[in-house]
Design a protein around this motif. Structure first.
Motif, mmCIF file in Angstrom:
data_model
loop_
_atom_site.group_PDB
_atom_site.id
_atom_site.type_symbol
_atom_site.label_atom_id
_atom_site.label_comp_id
_atom_site.label_asym_id
_atom_site.label_seq_id
_atom_site.Cartn_x
_atom_site.Cartn_y
_atom_site.Cartn_z
ATOM 1 N N ARG A 89 -4.708 93.200 6.735
ATOM 2 C CA ARG A 89 -3.882 92.409 7.641
ATOM 3 C C ARG A 89 -2.407 92.523 7.278
ATOM 4 O O ARG A 89 -1.548 92.576 8.138
ATOM 5 C CB ARG A 89 -4.322 90.954 7.594
ATOM 6 C CG ARG A 89 -3.687 90.126 8.655
ATOM 7 C CD ARG A 89 -4.319 88.784 8.762
ATOM 8 N NE ARG A 89 -3.847 88.147 9.969
ATOM 9 C CZ ARG A 89 -3.918 86.879 10.201
ATOM 10 N NH1 ARG A 89 -4.471 86.095 9.320
ATOM 11 N NH2 ARG A 89 -3.462 86.378 11.323
ATOM 12 N N ALA A 90 -2.085 92.573 5.996
ATOM 13 C CA ALA A 90 -0.695 92.656 5.560
ATOM 14 C C ALA A 90 -0.078 93.995 5.931
ATOM 15 O O ALA A 90 1.108 94.086 6.183
ATOM 16 C CB ALA A 90 -0.608 92.437 4.054
ATOM 17 N N SER A 91 -0.874 95.054 5.977
ATOM 18 C CA SER A 91 -0.324 96.366 6.288
ATOM 19 C C SER A 91 -0.510 96.746 7.749
ATOM 20 O O SER A 91 -0.149 97.846 8.134
ATOM 21 C CB SER A 91 -0.970 97.422 5.389
ATOM 22 O OG SER A 91 -2.340 97.536 5.693
ATOM 23 N N ALA A 92 -1.076 95.868 8.547
ATOM 24 C CA ALA A 92 -1.290 96.170 9.959
ATOM 25 C C ALA A 92 0.036 96.240 10.696
ATOM 26 O O ALA A 92 0.991 95.549 10.361
ATOM 27 C CB ALA A 92 -2.185 95.106 10.578
ATOM 28 N N ALA A 93 0.079 97.082 11.698
ATOM 29 C CA ALA A 93 1.281 97.224 12.509
ATOM 30 C C ALA A 93 1.417 96.008 13.425
ATOM 31 O O ALA A 93 0.429 95.510 13.963
ATOM 32 C CB ALA A 93 1.191 98.492 13.336
ATOM 33 N N PRO A 94 2.642 95.513 13.610
ATOM 34 C CA PRO A 94 2.840 94.372 14.503
ATOM 35 C C PRO A 94 2.581 94.756 15.961
ATOM 36 O O PRO A 94 2.827 95.889 16.367
ATOM 37 C CB PRO A 94 4.302 93.985 14.285
ATOM 38 C CG PRO A 94 4.946 95.168 13.672
ATOM 39 C CD PRO A 94 3.878 95.950 12.989
ATOM 40 N N VAL A 95 2.080 93.793 16.724
ATOM 41 C CA VAL A 95 1.796 93.988 18.143
ATOM 42 C C VAL A 95 2.700 93.060 18.943
ATOM 43 O O VAL A 95 2.792 91.862 18.648
ATOM 44 C CB VAL A 95 0.308 93.677 18.449
ATOM 45 C CG1 VAL A 95 0.031 93.757 19.934
ATOM 46 C CG2 VAL A 95 -0.600 94.618 17.675
ATOM 47 N N LEU A 96 3.390 93.609 19.938
ATOM 48 C CA LEU A 96 4.249 92.810 20.810
ATOM 49 C C LEU A 96 3.373 91.893 21.650
ATOM 50 O O LEU A 96 2.475 92.361 22.344
ATOM 51 C CB LEU A 96 5.079 93.730 21.705
ATOM 52 C CG LEU A 96 6.060 93.042 22.656
ATOM 53 C CD1 LEU A 96 7.192 92.381 21.877
ATOM 54 C CD2 LEU A 96 6.634 94.042 23.643
#
Length: 131
Positions: free
Chosen positions: A22-29
């Motif tokens: 979760r910490a390395s997941a890419a952010p989603v708009l």
């Protein structure tokens, strides 16, 4: 090692893997203002982007492509204390625009996308009485 200790160790390992992913997941708009396809009046336009996770505002890039064809790099600042969004205001003339964003979570993989919108001429009010 007892069975209970083994299960606890396995549970903690699984929890650590989930948190690391979760910490390395890419952010989603999750929300954009203006939204894709929206028409806004010319003048000072507020731009606001919100993501599903914490972003690194120092690695964020907002590039605005407008009718002139000249890309404009926008300076933006965090829009909330949780650092899950960015906001800025820019003076825009009528035409079609595409906001290209590139974000990453702290220590995460980058994500990018586009938000196309249109700026319409500012509305003028007709004098009362019609003549």
């Amino acid at each position: 090692m007892s069975r209970v200790s083994t299960l606890r160790l396995l549970g903690l390992s699984l929890l650590g893997c989930v948190m690391a992913a979760r910490a390395s997941a890419a952010p989603v708009l999750v929300h954009a203002t203006p939204s894709a396809g929206q028409h806004v009046p010319a003048g000072n336009v507020a731009i606001r982007l919100s993501y599903n996770s914490v972003i690194d505002p120092f690695r964020a890039r907002l590039l605005l492509l407008g009718p002139s064809g000249v890309p404009q790099l926008l300076a933006a600042s965090p829009s909330d204390d949780e650092q899950q969004g960015l906001a800025t205001t820019v003076a825009l003339t009528p035409g079609h625009y595409v906001l290209h964003w590139r974000m990453r979570a702290p220590g995460g993989t980058p994500a990018e996308g586009n938000v196309p919108f249109d700026v319409d001429p500012a509305a003028t009010t007709a004098p009362a009485g019609g003549k």
